[in-house]
Design a protein around this motif. Structure first.
Motif, mmCIF file in Angstrom:
data_model
loop_
_atom_site.group_PDB
_atom_site.id
_atom_site.type_symbol
_atom_site.label_atom_id
_atom_site.label_comp_id
_atom_site.label_asym_id
_atom_site.label_seq_id
_atom_site.Cartn_x
_atom_site.Cartn_y
_atom_site.Cartn_z
ATOM 1 N N LEU A 42 2.961 -6.038 -9.198
ATOM 2 C CA LEU A 42 2.603 -4.815 -8.491
ATOM 3 C C LEU A 42 1.245 -5.020 -7.829
ATOM 4 C CD1 LEU A 42 3.359 -2.191 -11.306
ATOM 5 C CD2 LEU A 42 4.897 -2.882 -9.461
ATOM 6 N N ARG A 43 1.123 -4.625 -6.573
ATOM 7 C CA ARG A 43 -0.174 -4.672 -5.901
ATOM 8 C C ARG A 43 -0.290 -3.513 -4.939
ATOM 9 N NH1 ARG A 43 -1.667 -10.944 -4.237
ATOM 10 N NH2 ARG A 43 -1.551 -11.796 -6.341
ATOM 11 N N GLY A 44 -1.508 -2.962 -4.844
ATOM 12 C CA GLY A 44 -1.735 -1.882 -3.909
ATOM 13 C C GLY A 44 -3.180 -1.452 -3.931
ATOM 14 N N PRO A 45 -3.533 -0.515 -3.057
ATOM 15 C CA PRO A 45 -4.915 -0.024 -3.034
ATOM 16 C C PRO A 45 -5.244 0.757 -4.300
ATOM 17 C CG PRO A 45 -3.517 1.285 -1.588
ATOM 18 C CD PRO A 45 -2.690 0.124 -2.036
ATOM 19 N N VAL A 46 -6.511 0.715 -4.704
ATOM 20 C CA VAL A 46 -6.954 1.472 -5.868
ATOM 21 C C VAL A 46 -7.219 2.904 -5.419
ATOM 22 C CG1 VAL A 46 -8.700 1.679 -7.682
ATOM 23 C CG2 VAL A 46 -7.953 -0.580 -6.920
ATOM 24 N N ARG A 47 -6.305 3.797 -5.788
ATOM 25 C CA ARG A 47 -6.386 5.209 -5.414
ATOM 26 C C ARG A 47 -5.301 5.951 -6.187
ATOM 27 N NH1 ARG A 47 -3.724 4.875 0.729
ATOM 28 N NH2 ARG A 47 -1.583 4.524 -0.012
ATOM 29 N N GLY A 48 -5.226 7.247 -6.024
ATOM 30 C CA GLY A 48 -4.244 8.025 -6.762
ATOM 31 C C GLY A 48 -2.847 7.941 -6.178
ATOM 32 N N GLY A 49 -1.846 8.173 -7.028
ATOM 33 C CA GLY A 49 -0.461 8.241 -6.588
ATOM 34 C C GLY A 49 0.363 7.049 -7.021
ATOM 35 N N PRO A 50 1.687 7.221 -7.047
ATOM 36 C CA PRO A 50 2.567 6.153 -7.529
ATOM 37 C C PRO A 50 2.716 4.980 -6.575
ATOM 38 C CG PRO A 50 3.864 8.042 -6.808
ATOM 39 C CD PRO A 50 2.433 8.475 -6.777
ATOM 40 N N ASP A 51 2.200 5.087 -5.339
ATOM 41 C CA ASP A 51 2.278 3.951 -4.417
ATOM 42 C C ASP A 51 1.024 3.100 -4.463
ATOM 43 O OD1 ASP A 51 0.378 5.524 -3.116
ATOM 44 O OD2 ASP A 51 1.184 5.091 -1.113
ATOM 45 N N SER A 52 0.180 3.324 -5.478
ATOM 46 C CA SER A 52 -1.130 2.684 -5.530
ATOM 47 C C SER A 52 -1.425 2.205 -6.947
ATOM 48 C CB SER A 52 -2.214 3.673 -5.073
ATOM 49 O OG SER A 52 -1.898 4.251 -3.821
ATOM 50 N N MET A 53 -2.540 1.514 -7.089
ATOM 51 C CA MET A 53 -2.979 1.053 -8.402
ATOM 52 C C MET A 53 -3.982 2.058 -8.977
ATOM 53 S SD MET A 53 -1.604 -1.645 -9.724
ATOM 54 C CE MET A 53 -2.857 -2.012 -10.942
ATOM 55 N N ASN A 54 -3.648 2.594 -10.133
ATOM 56 C CA ASN A 54 -4.490 3.577 -10.809
ATOM 57 C C ASN A 54 -4.098 3.634 -12.267
ATOM 58 O OD1 ASN A 54 -2.227 5.648 -10.964
ATOM 59 N ND2 ASN A 54 -2.419 5.383 -8.742
ATOM 60 N N LEU A 55 -4.827 4.402 -13.042
ATOM 61 C CA LEU A 55 -4.609 4.449 -14.485
ATOM 62 C C LEU A 55 -3.204 4.925 -14.828
ATOM 63 C CD1 LEU A 55 -5.891 4.015 -17.251
ATOM 64 C CD2 LEU A 55 -6.724 6.379 -17.152
ATOM 65 N N ALA A 56 -2.725 5.938 -14.150
ATOM 66 C CA ALA A 56 -1.393 6.470 -14.452
ATOM 67 C C ALA A 56 -0.317 5.418 -14.203
ATOM 68 C CB ALA A 56 -1.127 7.715 -13.616
ATOM 69 N N VAL A 57 -0.411 4.693 -13.096
ATOM 70 C CA VAL A 57 0.581 3.657 -12.783
ATOM 71 C C VAL A 57 0.546 2.551 -13.829
ATOM 72 C CG1 VAL A 57 1.076 1.782 -11.162
ATOM 73 C CG2 VAL A 57 0.767 4.101 -10.318
#
Length: 530
Positions: A42-57
């Motif tokens: 998985l790779r993506g920008p660090v920001r909120g939401g399921p299309d990104s990299m964040n704590l929830a994901v």
């Protein structure tokens, strides 16, 4: 999960507030395409939401990995968790370790960042059921990622990746997933990795002077230790790029392949009179090599380094060992390694792009073992018995050993490349990236090429074939071969075109190179129009 429920259950108040403040259109876009496992996880920008990299994901992905392992009868096994020094990496790694622990797994982790190959090594060395590395490797500074290893330290492939993605869709809300604190491990495995990386040196010829940059990543300290343990103690580092820094302040893109990224390294190499220059990428799984040449210092392409290291490794084997040895390269890499392998009586395998496939190149060859694999994007696996993934640090050790080896013969790396060209023909390779706005634009470009491929390139008739997500254009005549591979990137918003020209060498090597270079320019010009 709809945006409102996601925000309500986001365990990170920063990303929850970020999502809540977005206009409805942008918020909907963040939820339209959740992250999926691509070429390297998985790779993506660090920001909120399921299309990104964040704590929830990260929390929900780790819960899903735990579920898949448990369903395979591996509940309670050991898992390894590591991380680089990017923004968010420390938080994400702690969360992953704590979710695994709460699910009943024994967790190996470290308080400090480690290079990606250390995690691959630790999984293989300990027999762990899985490993997770929080990293975006050489992606832009705004990105992060989640890389997963199963099966003796190999990157996951289908159906495992699809099983994990399916489990993510059933995961509880992130704030409801249990976590249990984990005590970090000592550096025993890290030290074992360094000791092993030093052993890839084949000979004991000389002590080349080395210029090294860690590219603001996490490989500098361990690379120094491995080089010194291998007997290379004349190593000079680019001080401004040695310490980990998630902002990568001295480079536009933290990728040794990008124009200008290695400038500071080559200046240092020139100033100190180095014999070789080494650039690691930020998580130290890739290695770029610079050499002194007639016109000044230059960086070798990944293919050139691949030819040299592959030839060197095979040259150290006796006939019996060569017959059961496998070398591998990806479909977008040069085809020259196949010719080199045949010359030594070894097996060559072409795989799909990515080390998830290259590391498995010997899987169907009974009685044979992988000894080397590479891809053109400066990824090299020089010790598959220990690390079944690309490893920039052990590759750096072997590259320095190669420089010492050729110097003992009274020649240079440039001379070694000339010898390969005289023996196997001139090969030139180049890559062109065309950035796209989104996956839809990339798909449209690939569809156009499949439905209406060119009939000729650089005056040579070519045949178009498709395999997976790639289109291959190949042709030529008795003296010249041309090849272009076009595929969408698995990690970035771009379509990549890879060219190769093979040119027979007559009486004049320089003339053969000029002819090949001219044809290559025509191939690249054609690729700009697709």
């Amino acid at each position: 999960m709809n945006p409102e429920d996601w925000i309500a259950h986001d365990p990170d108040p920063v990303t929850a507030a970020e999502l809540a403040a977005l206009d409805p259109g942008e918020r909907a876009a963040r939820f339209a395409r959740p992250l999926t496992f691509g070429t390297a996880g998985l790779r993506g920008p660090v920001r909120g939401g399921p299309d990104s990299m964040n704590l929830a994901v990260v929390v929900r992905a780790t819960w899903a990995v735990s579920r898949v392992l448990t369903e395979r009868g591996l509940g309670g096994s050991t898992v390894v968790v590591g991380r680089d020094a990017r923004h968010g990496s420390a938080q994400f790694a702690v969360a992953a370790a704590e979710v695994f622990a709460a699910q009943g797994f024994s967790v190996i982790s470290w308080e400090h960042p480690v290079p990606t190959p250390v995690v691959a090594f630790a999984v293989r060395r300990t027999g762990a059921a899985a490993g997770v590395q929080i990293t975006a490797s050489h992606n832009p500074r705004t990105d992060n990622g989640y890389k997963v290893y199963f099966d003796g330290g190999l990157q996951i492939v289908s159906p495992t990746d699809r099983e994990i993605e399916a489990a993510i869709t059933t995961a509880p809300p992130a704030d409801e997933i249990r976590r249990r604190p984990v005590h970090p491990d000592d550096d025993t495995l890290v030290d074992a990795y360094v000791a092993r990386a030093a052993t890839v040196r084949r000979g004991r010829h000389g002590h080349p002077r080395v210029a090294l940059t860690a590219m603001h990543g996490v490989g500098g300290e361990l690379a120094l230790r491995a080089l010194q343990a291998a007997g290379f103690d004349d190593v000079h580092t680019v001080a401004s790029q040695f310490a980990p820094d998630p902002d990568f302040p001295t480079v536009a893109f933290p990728n040794p392949e990008e124009p200008g990224a290695a400038d500071a390294l080559l200046r240092l190499a020139d100033e100190i009179g180095a014999d070789i220059a080494i650039a690691l990428d930020p998580d130290a799984d890739r290695c770029a090599v610079g050499i002194p040449a007639a016109g000044g210092w230059r960086m070798l392409s990944g293919d050139e380094t691949g030819w040299l290291l592959g030839d060197y490794i095979l040259s150290t084997l006796d006939g019996a060992d060569a017959a059961t040895s496998v070398v591998a390269s990806s479909v977008v890499s040069s085809q020259l390694l196949a010719t080199i392998a045949a010359d030594y009586g070894a097996r060559h395998v072409v795989t799909l792009t990515g080390f998830k496939w290259l590391a498995r190149a010997d899987a169907e060859l009974t009685g044979c073992s992988l000894v080397y694999a590479y891809e053109e994007a400066i990824g090299h696996c020089v010790d598959p018995a220990a690390v079944r993934d690309k490893d920039g640090i052990s590759a750096a050790v072997l590259a320095c050993d190669l420089v010492a080896h050729v110097a003992a013969q009274g020649i240079s790396i440039t001379d070694a490349l000339d010898r390969l060209a005289l023996r196997h023909g001139v090969h030139t390779t180049a890559a062109l990236s065309r950035r796209v706005a989104d996956p839809g634009e990339a798909a449209a470009m690939m569809d156009r090429l499949r439905s209406n491929p060119p009939a000729e390139l650089a005056g040579f008739p070519v045949t178009a074939t498709a395999d997976g997500d790639a289109v291959f254009l190949t042709g030529g005549d008795q003296q010249t071969t041309v090849r272009v591979v076009v595929r969408p990137s698995g990690t970035e918003p771009k379509v990549k075109c890879y060219t190769e020209v093979g040119q027979a060498v007559g009486a004049d090597l320089d003339d053969a190179r000029r002819r090949a270079a001219a044809i290559e320019l025509q191939l690249l010009a054609s690729a700009q129009t697709w």
